[in-house]
Design a protein around this motif. Structure first.
Motif, short mmCIF file in Angstrom:
data_model
loop_
_atom_site.label_atom_id
_atom_site.label_comp_id
_atom_site.label_asym_id
_atom_site.label_seq_id
_atom_site.Cartn_x
_atom_site.Cartn_y
_atom_site.Cartn_z
N ILE A 1 35.33 1.50 31.13
CA ILE A 1 35.58 3.07 31.26
C ILE A 1 34.42 3.93 31.78
N GLU A 2 34.95 4.72 32.46
CA GLU A 2 33.71 5.77 32.87
C GLU A 2 34.60 7.03 32.67
N VAL A 3 33.82 8.02 31.88
CA VAL A 3 34.25 9.23 31.59
C VAL A 3 34.12 10.25 32.88
N THR A 4 35.20 10.88 32.72
CA THR A 4 35.41 12.29 33.78
C THR A 4 35.99 13.48 33.32
N ASP A 5 35.65 14.52 33.65
CA ASP A 5 35.95 16.04 33.30
C ASP A 5 37.21 16.57 34.11
N ASP A 6 37.62 15.62 35.11
CA ASP A 6 38.75 15.86 35.95
C ASP A 6 40.00 15.17 35.49
N ALA A 7 40.93 16.00 35.03
CA ALA A 7 42.20 15.48 34.35
C ALA A 7 43.08 14.78 35.35
N THR A 8 42.88 14.89 36.74
CA THR A 8 43.67 14.28 37.83
C THR A 8 43.30 12.82 37.92
N LYS B 1 52.07 -14.37 36.03
CA LYS B 1 51.68 -14.78 35.17
C LYS B 1 50.01 -14.42 35.13
N VAL B 2 49.16 -13.54 34.52
CA VAL B 2 48.03 -13.16 34.90
C VAL B 2 47.20 -14.30 34.27
N LEU B 3 46.43 -15.01 34.98
CA LEU B 3 45.48 -16.09 34.53
C LEU B 3 44.02 -15.39 33.97
N ILE B 4 43.68 -14.56 34.90
CA ILE B 4 42.42 -13.81 34.78
C ILE B 4 42.54 -12.38 35.25
N PRO B 5 42.40 -11.34 34.28
CA PRO B 5 42.62 -10.10 34.55
C PRO B 5 41.64 -9.42 35.64
N GLU B 6 41.86 -8.60 36.41
CA GLU B 6 40.99 -8.10 37.18
C GLU B 6 40.10 -7.25 36.46
N ARG B 7 38.74 -7.05 36.84
CA ARG B 7 37.97 -6.26 35.98
C ARG B 7 37.59 -4.88 36.99
N VAL B 8 38.11 -3.62 36.27
CA VAL B 8 37.88 -2.52 36.89
C VAL B 8 37.23 -1.37 36.33
N ILE B 9 36.77 -0.45 37.23
CA ILE B 9 36.29 0.79 36.54
C ILE B 9 37.04 1.92 36.46
N VAL B 10 37.64 2.36 35.40
CA VAL B 10 38.72 3.28 35.31
C VAL B 10 38.28 4.47 34.51
N TYR B 11 38.76 5.52 34.95
CA TYR B 11 38.52 6.99 34.80
C TYR B 11 39.32 7.26 33.57
N GLN B 12 38.50 7.96 32.43
CA GLN B 12 39.07 8.46 31.16
C GLN B 12 38.69 9.95 31.24
N TYR B 13 39.68 10.71 31.15
CA TYR B 13 39.53 12.29 30.92
C TYR B 13 39.08 12.51 29.69
#
Length: 185
Positions: free
Chosen positions: A146-153, A171-183
């Motif tokens: 998670i990466e926190v953001t102040d942009d709701a979009t 079938k997912v064997l190994i999920p992709e690791r991602v950085i995802v925004y969280q408002y």
């Protein structure tokens, strides 16, 4: 059976023909035949059930045998491919000129090992996948950081892919690791 035996004794004691002219002896004979036929049917059904149970047990054992064999063949195939890659890497690492190898030669050998592993994955129908920046986060195929953001979009959108994921068919064997925004306001 006791009730039936008691009934049998009562019928034997009665010897008078009934209104239709049937004697109790004839009724007794019919009852005895019926009882005998019922017992024969019961034995027949029990025998058929035993035969079918034995057949089902045999089929289950056979299925387990084939399942185990298929799993063993798959693991053997996979291990042979891994052993080949390991041998190639070990051959290079133990060669007399290992210390004198140039960076270009090492990069080339590394690329060969990577290609071998990629071929192995392709043979097993395992495909790598990555998401693009701005794609929507999907918990079924992504492992988030998670990466926190102040942009709701930007909420629940992917900032960046950290490492690729792997799928076999759907079938997912190994999920992709991602950085995802969280408002967060």
């Amino acid at each position: 059976m006791d009730d039936f035996d008691n009934l049998e004794e009562k019928i034997i004691q009665q010897t008078e023909p009934d209104e239709e002219g049937t004697t109790s002896g004839e009724i007794l004979e019919i009852l005895l035949n019926t009882r005998e036929q019922g017992q024969m049917m019961e034995r027949l059904i029990k025998n058929q059930i035993e035969v079918k149970d034995e057949m089902i047990d045999k089929l289950h054992k056979e299925l387990d045998y084939y399942k185990q064999g298929a799993a063993d063949r798959f693991v053997d195939q996979l291990m042979k491919a891994v052993i080949k890659v390991r041998k190639d890497m070990n051959r290079l690492a133990t060669s007399t000129g290992w210390e004198d190898l140039s960076a270009d030669v090492l990069r080339k050998e590394y690329q060969y090992a990577l290609e071998d592993l990629t071929d192995l994955l392709e043979q097993q129908n395992v495909d790598p996948y990555t998401s693009n920046q701005g794609d929507v986060f999907d918990a079924s195929i992504h492992q988030p950081k998670i990466e926190v953001t102040d942009d709701a979009t930007l909420d629940k959108t992917i900032k960046e892919s950290i490492s690729e994921g792997y799928k076999k068919a759907d079938k997912v064997l190994i999920p992709e690791r991602v950085i995802v925004y969280q408002y967060k306001a």
